[in-house]
Design a protein around this motif. Structure first.
Motif, PDB file in Angstrom:
ATOM      1  N   ALA A  49      34.757  61.182  31.653  1.00  0.00           N
ATOM      2  CA  ALA A  49      33.369  61.112  32.124  1.00  0.00           C
ATOM      3  C   ALA A  49      33.073  62.332  32.989  1.00  0.00           C
ATOM      4  N   ALA A  50      31.803  62.694  33.078  1.00  0.00           N
ATOM      5  CA  ALA A  50      31.407  63.839  33.891  1.00  0.00           C
ATOM      6  C   ALA A  50      31.773  63.612  35.357  1.00  0.00           C
ATOM      7  N   ALA A  51      31.760  62.366  35.785  1.00  0.00           N
ATOM      8  CA  ALA A  51      32.111  62.045  37.175  1.00  0.00           C
ATOM      9  C   ALA A  51      33.568  62.383  37.486  1.00  0.00           C
ATOM     10  N   ASP A  52      34.421  62.516  36.473  1.00  0.00           N
ATOM     11  CA  ASP A  52      35.834  62.846  36.687  1.00  0.00           C
ATOM     12  C   ASP A  52      36.063  64.341  36.901  1.00  0.00           C
ATOM     13  N   THR A  72      29.764  61.308  28.923  1.00  0.00           N
ATOM     14  CA  THR A  72      31.158  60.956  28.632  1.00  0.00           C
ATOM     15  C   THR A  72      31.773  61.961  27.655  1.00  0.00           C
ATOM     16  N   ASP A  73      33.071  61.832  27.442  1.00  0.00           N
ATOM     17  CA  ASP A  73      33.829  62.690  26.523  1.00  0.00           C
ATOM     18  C   ASP A  73      33.488  64.158  26.749  1.00  0.00           C
ATOM     19  N   ARG A  88      31.055  70.631  25.861  1.00  0.00           N
ATOM     20  CA  ARG A  88      30.566  69.607  24.939  1.00  0.00           C
ATOM     21  C   ARG A  88      30.652  68.271  25.649  1.00  0.00           C
ATOM     22  N   PHE A  89      29.614  67.448  25.506  1.00  0.00           N
ATOM     23  CA  PHE A  89      29.652  66.112  26.097  1.00  0.00           C
ATOM     24  C   PHE A  89      28.739  65.179  25.317  1.00  0.00           C
ATOM     25  N   THR A  90      28.911  63.893  25.553  1.00  0.00           N
ATOM     26  CA  THR A  90      28.086  62.863  24.931  1.00  0.00           C
ATOM     27  C   THR A  90      27.174  62.276  26.000  1.00  0.00           C
ATOM     28  N   LEU A  91      25.888  62.216  25.685  1.00  0.00           N
ATOM     29  CA  LEU A  91      24.916  61.671  26.630  1.00  0.00           C
ATOM     30  C   LEU A  91      25.104  60.178  26.814  1.00  0.00           C
ATOM     31  N   GLY A 143      21.835  64.550  18.155  1.00  0.00           N
ATOM     32  CA  GLY A 143      21.917  63.127  18.468  1.00  0.00           C
ATOM     33  C   GLY A 143      22.246  62.952  19.945  1.00  0.00           C
ATOM     34  N   LYS A 144      23.354  62.290  20.244  1.00  0.00           N
ATOM     35  CA  LYS A 144      23.807  62.092  21.631  1.00  0.00           C
ATOM     36  C   LYS A 144      24.780  63.184  22.068  1.00  0.00           C
ATOM     37  N   ARG A 145      25.224  64.021  21.145  1.00  0.00           N
ATOM     38  CA  ARG A 145      26.206  65.066  21.452  1.00  0.00           C
ATOM     39  C   ARG A 145      25.491  66.333  21.883  1.00  0.00           C
ATOM     40  N   VAL A 146      25.917  66.909  23.004  1.00  0.00           N
ATOM     41  CA  VAL A 146      25.308  68.116  23.556  1.00  0.00           C
ATOM     42  C   VAL A 146      26.352  69.226  23.600  1.00  0.00           C
ATOM     43  N   TYR A 147      25.948  70.410  23.148  1.00  0.00           N
ATOM     44  CA  TYR A 147      26.792  71.593  23.175  1.00  0.00           C
ATOM     45  C   TYR A 147      26.097  72.639  24.034  1.00  0.00           C
ATOM     46  N   ALA A 148      26.821  73.215  24.977  1.00  0.00           N
ATOM     47  CA  ALA A 148      26.236  74.230  25.852  1.00  0.00           C
ATOM     48  C   ALA A 148      27.229  75.376  26.006  1.00  0.00           C
ATOM     49  N   TRP A 149      26.712  76.586  26.094  1.00  0.00           N
ATOM     50  CA  TRP A 149      27.593  77.723  26.316  1.00  0.00           C
ATOM     51  C   TRP A 149      26.872  78.804  27.096  1.00  0.00           C
TER      52      TRP A 149
END
Length: 159
Positions: A49-52, A72-73, A88-91, A143-149
C-alpha cells in the motif's frame, strides 16, 4: 599435452555466459538486486500500500504527494544517479484528480528511460502531464491502474 587449463577456462567462460543471460531473468532477490543496482544504476521496491512507503521527502523510494494514500500494489523504480522514476499503482476508493499542467507550461518529459518488467510497452495514447509534486510527471491511467514517470524535470508549479 595438459588440457586442464583449457577445461578450466572453458568452464569459466561458460559459467559467466550463463550468468549474463540468467541474471536479468531471475526473480528479485538480494543478490540479483545488488548486481542489477551496480550494473544499471537502478533500484526497485514494491509496497502493498502507498501508506507503507517512506514519507521523508529525501528518501529514495518516497512517493509523490499526489498519489492517494489508499493506493495499493505500488511499484517504484528509481535511477540511483539522477531523478528518473517509474511508478505503478492501483487506485483505491480515492480517485486520481488534481491540477493539470498546461501544454505550454513546460517541456513534456519523453518516454521513460528506465525499464521494468511490470511496465507496459506503450502508453502514448493515455498520457497526460501532472504537476503536483516537485517533479514533472507524466501519468497514464488504464482503468484502476496508474502509471507515472519522470525524468527528474522540476514541476513548473513547484515552489
Amino acid at each position: 599435452m595438459n588440457r586442464r587449463p583449457l577445461v578450466i577456462a572453458a568452464a569459466t567462460v561458460g559459467a559467466l555466459a550463463t550468468a549474463a543471460f540468467a541474471l536479468p531473468n531471475l526473480p528479485p532477490n538480494p543478490v540479483t538486486d545488488a548486481v542489477h543496482a551496480r550494473v544499471s544504476k537502478e533500484k526497485g521496491k514494491r509496497f502493498a500500500a502507498a501508506a507503507d512507503a517512506p514519507t521523508r521527502a529525501g528518501a529514495p523510494f518516497a512517493l509523490p504527494s499526489w498519489i492517494p494514500k489508499d493506493a495499493t500494489d505500488v511499484r517504484i523504480r528509481v535511477r540511483t544517479t539522477g531523478g528518473s522514476r517509474l511508478i505503478r499503482f492501483t487506485l483505491g476508493a480515492t480517485p486520481l484528480d488534481g491540477p493539470q499542467c498546461g501544454a505550454a507550461a513546460t517541456k513534456q518529459p519523453g518516454a521513460p528511460d528506465l525499464h521494468a518488467k511490470w511496465w507496459p510497452r506503450s502508453l502514448r495514447s493515455e498520457v497526460r502531464p501532472e504537476c503536483r509534486d516537485a517533479r514533472q510527471y507524466q501519468v497514464a491511467v488504464r482503468g484502476k491502474r496508474v502509471y507515472a514517470w519522470t525524468d527528474g524535470a522540476p514541476s513548473p508549479t513547484a515552489p
